[in-house]
Design an enzyme around this catalytic site. Sequence first.
Site, PDB file in Angstrom:
ATOM      1  N   ASP A  50      77.404 -33.223 -28.554  1.00 58.82           N
ATOM      2  CA  ASP A  50      78.296 -32.166 -28.087  1.00 58.82           C
ATOM      3  C   ASP A  50      78.044 -30.878 -28.861  1.00 58.82           C
ATOM      4  O   ASP A  50      77.557 -30.912 -30.003  1.00 58.82           O
ATOM      5  CB  ASP A  50      79.756 -32.579 -28.272  1.00 58.82           C
ATOM      6  CG  ASP A  50      80.184 -33.646 -27.276  1.00 58.82           C
ATOM      7  OD1 ASP A  50      79.509 -33.809 -26.254  1.00 58.82           O
ATOM      8  OD2 ASP A  50      81.203 -34.310 -27.534  1.00 58.82           O
ATOM      9  N   TYR A  78      77.393 -42.032 -37.510  1.00 62.25           N
ATOM     10  CA  TYR A  78      78.058 -40.739 -37.575  1.00 62.25           C
ATOM     11  C   TYR A  78      79.012 -40.678 -38.762  1.00 62.25           C
ATOM     12  O   TYR A  78      79.608 -41.694 -39.143  1.00 62.25           O
ATOM     13  CB  TYR A  78      78.914 -40.481 -36.319  1.00 62.25           C
ATOM     14  CG  TYR A  78      78.160 -40.463 -35.029  1.00 62.25           C
ATOM     15  CD1 TYR A  78      77.728 -39.271 -34.460  1.00 62.25           C
ATOM     16  CD2 TYR A  78      77.884 -41.647 -34.341  1.00 62.25           C
ATOM     17  CE1 TYR A  78      77.045 -39.243 -33.257  1.00 62.25           C
ATOM     18  CE2 TYR A  78      77.193 -41.629 -33.138  1.00 62.25           C
ATOM     19  CZ  TYR A  78      76.786 -40.436 -32.600  1.00 62.25           C
ATOM     20  OH  TYR A  78      76.099 -40.410 -31.411  1.00 62.25           O
ATOM     21  N   ASP A  92      88.624 -33.725 -28.913  1.00 66.64           N
ATOM     22  CA  ASP A  92      88.064 -33.089 -30.098  1.00 66.64           C
ATOM     23  C   ASP A  92      88.685 -31.704 -30.265  1.00 66.64           C
ATOM     24  O   ASP A  92      89.555 -31.289 -29.478  1.00 66.64           O
ATOM     25  CB  ASP A  92      86.539 -33.031 -30.049  1.00 66.64           C
ATOM     26  CG  ASP A  92      85.990 -32.168 -28.911  1.00 66.64           C
ATOM     27  OD1 ASP A  92      86.738 -31.335 -28.364  1.00 66.64           O
ATOM     28  OD2 ASP A  92      84.797 -32.312 -28.585  1.00 66.64           O
ATOM     29  N   ARG A 190      84.655 -39.667 -30.154  1.00 67.12           N
ATOM     30  CA  ARG A 190      85.883 -38.961 -29.770  1.00 67.12           C
ATOM     31  C   ARG A 190      86.939 -39.924 -29.259  1.00 67.12           C
ATOM     32  O   ARG A 190      88.134 -39.769 -29.530  1.00 67.12           O
ATOM     33  CB  ARG A 190      85.577 -37.926 -28.678  1.00 67.12           C
ATOM     34  CG  ARG A 190      84.944 -36.661 -29.191  1.00 67.12           C
ATOM     35  CD  ARG A 190      84.762 -35.671 -28.065  1.00 67.12           C
ATOM     36  NE  ARG A 190      83.623 -36.003 -27.204  1.00 67.12           N
ATOM     37  CZ  ARG A 190      83.623 -35.861 -25.876  1.00 67.12           C
ATOM     38  NH1 ARG A 190      84.690 -35.428 -25.252  1.00 67.12           N
ATOM     39  NH2 ARG A 190      82.540 -36.135 -25.183  1.00 67.12           N
TER      40      ARG A 190
END
Length: 370
Positions: A50, A78, A92, A190
């Site tokens: 993203d 991540y 987010d 997310r």
Amino acid sequence: MGKKQKPEELEVGSGLVLVDKPAGLTSHDVVGRIRKLAGTRKVGHAGTLDPMATGVLVVGINRATRLLTHIVGVDKTYTATVRLGQSTSTDDAEGEVLQSRFANAVTPAAIMAEVAELTGAIQQVPATVSAIKVDGQRAHARVRAGEEVALKSRSVTVHHFEVFDVRRIDGGKLVDVDIEVRVSSGTYVRALARDLGEALGVGGHLTALRRTAVGSYSIDQTLTLDQLGEDFGYIGLAEAAEQLFPKRQLTLQEVENLGYGRRITASGTGVDPQLTAAFAPDGKLVALLADVPAKKGASASPDAAHAADSGSTDYQAKPELVFLITTGGGSADSGARASGGQASGSGAPAAGTSTRGPEAEGTQAGGTAG
């Protein structure tokens, strides 16, 4: 990183570029930058990040774009920050705050208990603003057009979910949780933030996301776009394949048979999704092989055909993707799939073009992440 040259001196080859994507750019933006630096249209990526997210973006150039579909499905790692106490339209920080709830009563013990519930094989409803297609159109496009979108849950795996820090902000009304996760293809970080917040009864969303690893490729191997502009570094095609797959050394006769799309004797992996990278005696990448059940009458080398006909073997190695073909004068690079598929054209089969997608990989051969 292998071969490095100034962009103006670059003789465009085939390989993987490991980019540290900056915040604010889409993965498609990065692909555009690499096209200009490498001087080729044949560029794609192995999983969208993203715009808000940073970190490892694997980009393929020229024939290496054909490896990307095999990278899309690997695990991703991540680091992220989850804000508890607020739910947003995108799950987010880029979305509109839909609801705020006091997180004062949330304790570290409660957070850890819900993290445990979100670890392992779970069912997850993807983030609504995502690259998933609904009746042929991206979910994020339908949402932005004002439609109500309901996505189905799917099975994903959270292999590792660790909490590093818990901080209270805004007088304790909100709680920031720093985490690290390693997840399977198709997982949305997310959505993990959203589900953690909902499980705690206060809502949640991501405020930061950084991809630190894609399979065996880690953040410390990456180069920034500025660094690539000064010194264009990439992992060559053969080296990339050797890092991604088990290696098989071929004889010249096997190289010739594979160049014509024939099966050869099995690599010894059995029926398994794991492919084998097959190399010629001179070190060139010839093909990606998959062990498949032996089939009488299939186009095969004499020894593989004889073994299948006699029933002395259960498997043969089938060329799934051929990079080198035999010609009258020797060998040449190939752009065709041995199984009959088309050669990869300009652009990349793994190039995701959406601006939002699954944090841990997507639904297309070029998946999404971030």
